[in-house]
Write a protein that holds these residues in place. Structure first.
Motif, mmCIF file in Angstrom:
data_model
loop_
_atom_site.group_PDB
_atom_site.id
_atom_site.type_symbol
_atom_site.label_atom_id
_atom_site.label_comp_id
_atom_site.label_asym_id
_atom_site.label_seq_id
_atom_site.Cartn_x
_atom_site.Cartn_y
_atom_site.Cartn_z
ATOM 1 N N ALA A 116 110.661 -5.789 88.664
ATOM 2 C CA ALA A 116 111.087 -6.389 89.934
ATOM 3 C C ALA A 116 112.559 -6.779 89.888
ATOM 4 O O ALA A 116 113.289 -6.612 90.876
ATOM 5 C CB ALA A 116 110.221 -7.605 90.254
ATOM 6 N N TRP A 117 113.007 -7.302 88.753
ATOM 7 C CA TRP A 117 114.415 -7.694 88.609
ATOM 8 C C TRP A 117 115.326 -6.466 88.630
ATOM 9 O O TRP A 117 116.402 -6.489 89.214
ATOM 10 C CB TRP A 117 114.589 -8.492 87.319
ATOM 11 C CG TRP A 117 115.898 -9.211 87.205
ATOM 12 C CD1 TRP A 117 116.753 -9.568 88.216
ATOM 13 C CD2 TRP A 117 116.506 -9.683 85.994
ATOM 14 N NE1 TRP A 117 117.842 -10.225 87.714
ATOM 15 C CE2 TRP A 117 117.727 -10.311 86.352
ATOM 16 C CE3 TRP A 117 116.135 -9.637 84.663
ATOM 17 C CZ2 TRP A 117 118.573 -10.891 85.403
ATOM 18 C CZ3 TRP A 117 116.977 -10.211 83.722
ATOM 19 C CH2 TRP A 117 118.182 -10.830 84.093
ATOM 20 N N LEU A 118 114.892 -5.390 87.994
ATOM 21 C CA LEU A 118 115.684 -4.158 88.038
ATOM 22 C C LEU A 118 115.833 -3.650 89.469
ATOM 23 O O LEU A 118 116.883 -3.127 89.850
ATOM 24 C CB LEU A 118 115.019 -3.083 87.175
ATOM 25 C CG LEU A 118 115.050 -3.304 85.660
ATOM 26 C CD1 LEU A 118 114.138 -2.303 84.973
ATOM 27 C CD2 LEU A 118 116.460 -3.201 85.118
ATOM 28 N N ALA A 119 114.775 -3.802 90.257
ATOM 29 C CA ALA A 119 114.823 -3.345 91.642
ATOM 30 C C ALA A 119 115.706 -4.230 92.501
ATOM 31 O O ALA A 119 116.272 -3.764 93.506
ATOM 32 C CB ALA A 119 113.408 -3.312 92.221
ATOM 33 N N GLU A 120 115.849 -5.507 92.109
ATOM 34 C CA GLU A 120 116.659 -6.448 92.883
ATOM 35 C C GLU A 120 117.464 -7.319 91.913
ATOM 36 O O GLU A 120 117.176 -8.496 91.724
ATOM 37 C CB GLU A 120 115.766 -7.309 93.774
ATOM 38 C CG GLU A 120 116.513 -8.081 94.830
ATOM 39 C CD GLU A 120 115.589 -8.881 95.732
ATOM 40 O OE1 GLU A 120 116.101 -9.668 96.559
ATOM 41 O OE2 GLU A 120 114.363 -8.727 95.622
ATOM 42 N N PRO A 121 118.503 -6.751 91.295
ATOM 43 C CA PRO A 121 119.229 -7.480 90.244
ATOM 44 C C PRO A 121 119.955 -8.722 90.729
ATOM 45 O O PRO A 121 120.270 -9.603 89.923
ATOM 46 C CB PRO A 121 120.209 -6.435 89.704
ATOM 47 C CG PRO A 121 120.305 -5.394 90.763
ATOM 48 C CD PRO A 121 118.989 -5.370 91.450
ATOM 49 N N GLU A 122 120.228 -8.817 92.020
ATOM 50 C CA GLU A 122 120.919 -9.986 92.553
ATOM 51 C C GLU A 122 119.952 -11.048 93.060
ATOM 52 O O GLU A 122 120.377 -12.014 93.720
ATOM 53 C CB GLU A 122 121.860 -9.558 93.692
ATOM 54 C CG GLU A 122 122.905 -8.537 93.295
ATOM 55 C CD GLU A 122 123.790 -9.008 92.147
ATOM 56 O OE1 GLU A 122 124.144 -10.211 92.128
ATOM 57 O OE2 GLU A 122 124.124 -8.190 91.274
ATOM 58 N N ALA A 123 118.671 -10.888 92.795
ATOM 59 C CA ALA A 123 117.680 -11.856 93.266
ATOM 60 C C ALA A 123 117.977 -13.245 92.706
ATOM 61 O O ALA A 123 118.382 -13.405 91.553
ATOM 62 C CB ALA A 123 116.278 -11.415 92.853
ATOM 63 N N ALA A 124 117.781 -14.249 93.530
ATOM 64 C CA ALA A 124 118.040 -15.624 93.111
ATOM 65 C C ALA A 124 117.057 -16.058 92.031
ATOM 66 O O ALA A 124 115.912 -15.596 91.992
ATOM 67 C CB ALA A 124 117.933 -16.554 94.320
ATOM 68 N N ALA A 125 117.507 -16.940 91.180
ATOM 69 C CA ALA A 125 116.642 -17.475 90.124
ATOM 70 C C ALA A 125 115.552 -18.338 90.737
ATOM 71 O O ALA A 125 115.769 -19.040 91.727
ATOM 72 C CB ALA A 125 117.470 -18.285 89.142
ATOM 73 N N SER A 126 114.369 -18.278 90.145
ATOM 74 C CA SER A 126 113.252 -19.083 90.620
ATOM 75 C C SER A 126 113.427 -20.541 90.203
ATOM 76 O O SER A 126 114.288 -20.885 89.380
ATOM 77 C CB SER A 126 111.945 -18.545 90.042
ATOM 78 O OG SER A 126 111.895 -18.783 88.639
ATOM 79 N N ALA A 127 112.571 -21.409 90.732
ATOM 80 C CA ALA A 127 112.607 -22.823 90.354
ATOM 81 C C ALA A 127 112.300 -23.000 88.873
ATOM 82 O O ALA A 127 112.910 -23.837 88.195
ATOM 83 C CB ALA A 127 111.610 -23.613 91.206
ATOM 84 N N ARG A 128 111.365 -22.194 88.353
ATOM 85 C CA ARG A 128 111.060 -22.280 86.918
ATOM 86 C C ARG A 128 112.246 -21.833 86.086
ATOM 87 O O ARG A 128 112.525 -22.398 85.029
ATOM 88 C CB ARG A 128 109.813 -21.454 86.594
ATOM 89 C CG ARG A 128 108.506 -22.177 86.885
ATOM 90 C CD ARG A 128 107.301 -21.308 86.580
ATOM 91 N NE ARG A 128 107.126 -20.284 87.590
ATOM 92 C CZ ARG A 128 106.373 -20.438 88.675
ATOM 93 N NH1 ARG A 128 105.737 -21.571 88.885
ATOM 94 N NH2 ARG A 128 106.245 -19.462 89.550
#
Length: 233
Positions: A171-183
């Motif tokens: 999932a991160w590879l598909a969206e490398p700019e995704a915001a960090a989760s709360a965890r």
């Protein structure tokens, strides 16, 4: 262990068969998997996989290790030597069955799923939270006898946890700019707090022990694995 034969680091071992479900998931997504390593390691036994167990191939040569790493979309490693090849080639890396150690120096787009650490001194086998791991400076331990003296047992990831970590990485590879989760934010904050404590402590001013590599802001923890561990973050 069958490669480096260092029994004092046997807590780093992992069972290859635990990776089979995750490999099936990757195959279903269109990935072909190449397993590198050494012919003395336990084989990966699953005839239905799109997989090459490279050291056992009849035409294997050592040069194939860096070749296939250079071809890879990403790596799944365990904090062993091939990580360095991946970092040199700028490849994303998922480190599963990782152990806590301050010398880890991740590159951009690296994700981790640490082994489970248990407090066994009270015979209850209570899993340690990340904050407790840091407060006890367990990232400074590199030998199995040290873990035993600290009353700590280490357990490798289950097949389901490896699947979860791989899903997070894809999932991160598909969206490398995704915001960090709360965890992830909690993981980073706890690491930063521990780093500040170490840097201020006179007893940690030698041999880089005031350093925690995974405090680097680009390093991520597998969100699904962290979520499944009650009280971990």
């Amino acid at each position: 262990h069958s490669y480096h034969r260092l029994s004092v680091q046997n807590f780093r071992n992992a069972s290859p068969q635990n990776y089979v479900p995750a490999i099936r998931d990757l195959n279903a997504l269109g990935y072909f998997v190449v397993r590198i390593g050494d012919k003395n390691m336990a084989p990966l036994e699953a005839s239905d996989l799109d997989l090459i167990d490279l050291p056992r191939h009849s035409k294997y040569r050592y040069e194939l290790d860096p070749y296939f790493i250079d071809c890879a979309e990403f790596l799944i490693t365990c904090q062993s030597g091939p990580c360095a090849y991946g970092r040199a080639f700028g490849k994303p890396n998922l480190s599963v069955n990782a152990v806590y150690h301050y010398t880890l120096i991740p590159e951009i787009q690296e994700m981790v799923a640490f082994k489970k650490y248990y407090n066994i001194s009270d015979l209850s086998k209570t899993e340690l939270s990340y904050e407790e791991l840091l407060s006890r400076d367990l990232q400074l331990i590199s030998l199995a006898p040290q873990l035993a003296d600290a009353g700590i047992a280490v357990e490798e990831l289950s097949p389901e946890e490896i699947q979860a970590a791989v899903a997070d990485m894809v999932a991160w590879l598909a969206e490398p700019e995704a915001a960090a989760s709360a965890r992830q934010e909690t993981f980073s904050a706890l690491t930063e707090n521990a780093l500040a404590r170490l840097a201020a402590s006179p007893s940690h001013q030698k041999a880089m022990t005031d350093y925690i590599g995974y405090a680097l802001p680009e390093y991520r923890v597998s969100d699904r694995v962290a979520a499944a561990r009650q009280g971990y973050l």
